[in-house]
Design an enzyme around this catalytic site. Structure first.
Site, mmCIF file in Angstrom:
data_model
loop_
_atom_site.group_PDB
_atom_site.id
_atom_site.type_symbol
_atom_site.label_atom_id
_atom_site.label_comp_id
_atom_site.label_asym_id
_atom_site.label_seq_id
_atom_site.Cartn_x
_atom_site.Cartn_y
_atom_site.Cartn_z
ATOM 1 N N ARG A 257 0.830 -1.202 0.000
ATOM 2 C CA ARG A 257 0.000 0.000 0.000
ATOM 3 C C ARG A 257 0.867 1.256 0.000
ATOM 4 O O ARG A 257 0.559 2.241 -0.677
ATOM 5 C CB ARG A 257 -0.949 -0.003 1.200
ATOM 6 C CG ARG A 257 -2.076 -1.020 1.081
ATOM 7 C CD ARG A 257 -2.859 -1.142 2.371
ATOM 8 N NE ARG A 257 -3.580 0.081 2.699
ATOM 9 C CZ ARG A 257 -4.207 0.287 3.867
ATOM 10 N NH1 ARG A 257 -4.170 -0.658 4.810
ATOM 11 N NH2 ARG A 257 -4.851 1.409 4.092
ATOM 12 N N CYS B 167 -1.293 5.687 9.252
ATOM 13 C CA CYS B 167 -1.680 4.370 8.703
ATOM 14 C C CYS B 167 -2.908 4.598 7.838
ATOM 15 O O CYS B 167 -2.996 5.582 7.115
ATOM 16 C CB CYS B 167 -1.925 3.354 9.817
ATOM 17 S SG CYS B 167 -3.246 3.802 10.955
#
Length: 277
Positions: free
Chosen positions: A178, A235
């Site tokens: 990611r 995050c």
């Protein structure tokens, strides 16, 4: 400090959880694509529920898990019977997942005596300690009062002023795939990539099974991040960033913040914030 470390063991908890000034909070939330809502409720005895998803998230915000105001936090913890001098012990039923997020929330709200149970409920069960199937009810309203401590907090505007600063390290807890934009985001409407000049340390690397790795292992993982620098953790929604923030705290780093909006905010297409891939 009531315990020698902010991370406590099941043996330490076993000696303390029945004391009247100890508040034991189950902080479990769902993981992305996983839920314990249909599982039979298993708890450490004397547990109250610290409801991150509902009571302690700002539902006026379009972002997940956003921190609530000091007034709402104060009301919520007083209803749980938390006093200013309570010893607050946090755990979750996954092991270590959302309990560090709750720890960070209490630190932002300026509480000192806050601890995380290493390994959470699974560690407690492995020791064949007693299990309860329902939460207790507070005996009385508490007098705990939240005071916002900005030293622990970062928002979008703060990131924009600091992300190019050589004295600041932004550390992204998402997976490497990611981070490098080679995997899609699980939430719709988000661009791929990462905050420019940020570094990647996937949150699962600081864990070994349900437990945190040893301090020696954590120090090796963090050795590339200068301890004198400010560390801002990000995050997807601020949950796994808190796992890293807690790990950094365990090895003595003190200049720690969590980016509350994280990629759920920064990656929004309509905000058009700077992105690297």
């Amino acid at each position: 400090m009531y315990f020698p470390s902010s991370l406590i063991t099941t043996a330490q908890l076993q000696k303390e959880y029945e004391k009247p000034n100890v508040i034991l909070l189950d902080c479990t939330i769902d993981k992305v694509g996983q839920s314990l809502k249909d599982a039979q409720l298993a708890l450490i005895p004397n547990s109250l529920f610290f409801d991150i998803e509902n009571t302690f998230s700002d539902h006026s915000s379009p972002l997940p898990h956003t921190l609530v105001s000091t007034e709402i936090f104060t009301k919520g913890i007083q209803e749980l019977g938390i006093n200013q001098n309570s010893i607050i012990i946090l755990y979750d039923r996954w092991g270590v997942y959302s309990s560090p997020r709750a720890w960070w929330m209490f630190k932002v709200m300026d509480f000192e005596q806050v601890y995380v149970l290493d390994g959470g409920l699974p560690a407690w069960q492995e020791k064949h300690e007693p299990i309860a199937d329902q939460y207790i009810k507070p005996l009385a309203k508490g007098n705990g009062e939240a005071r916002f401590n900005r030293a622990w907090y970062a928002d979008k505007d703060y990131i924009l002023t600091q992300y190019q600063n050589s004295g600041t390290r932004i550390i992204d807890a998402r997976s490497q795939a990611r981070f490098t934009a080679s995997a899609p985001e699980p939430r719709a409407g988000l661009r791929r990539g990462h905050i420019p000049y940020s570094s990647n340390l996937s949150f699962d690397l600081v864990l070994e099974g349900n437990n945190y790795r040893s301090k020696e292992e954590l120090k090796k993982l963090f050795e590339t991040f200068n301890a004198t620098h400010e560390q801002i953790f990000s995050c997807g929604s601020g949950v796994t960033a808190s796992i890293l923030a807690f790990a950094s705290h365990l090895i003595g780093n003190q200049n720690i913040k969590v980016y509350d909006g994280s990629w759920s905010e920064w990656g929004q297409e309509d905000l058009d914030l700077p992105i690297a891939q």
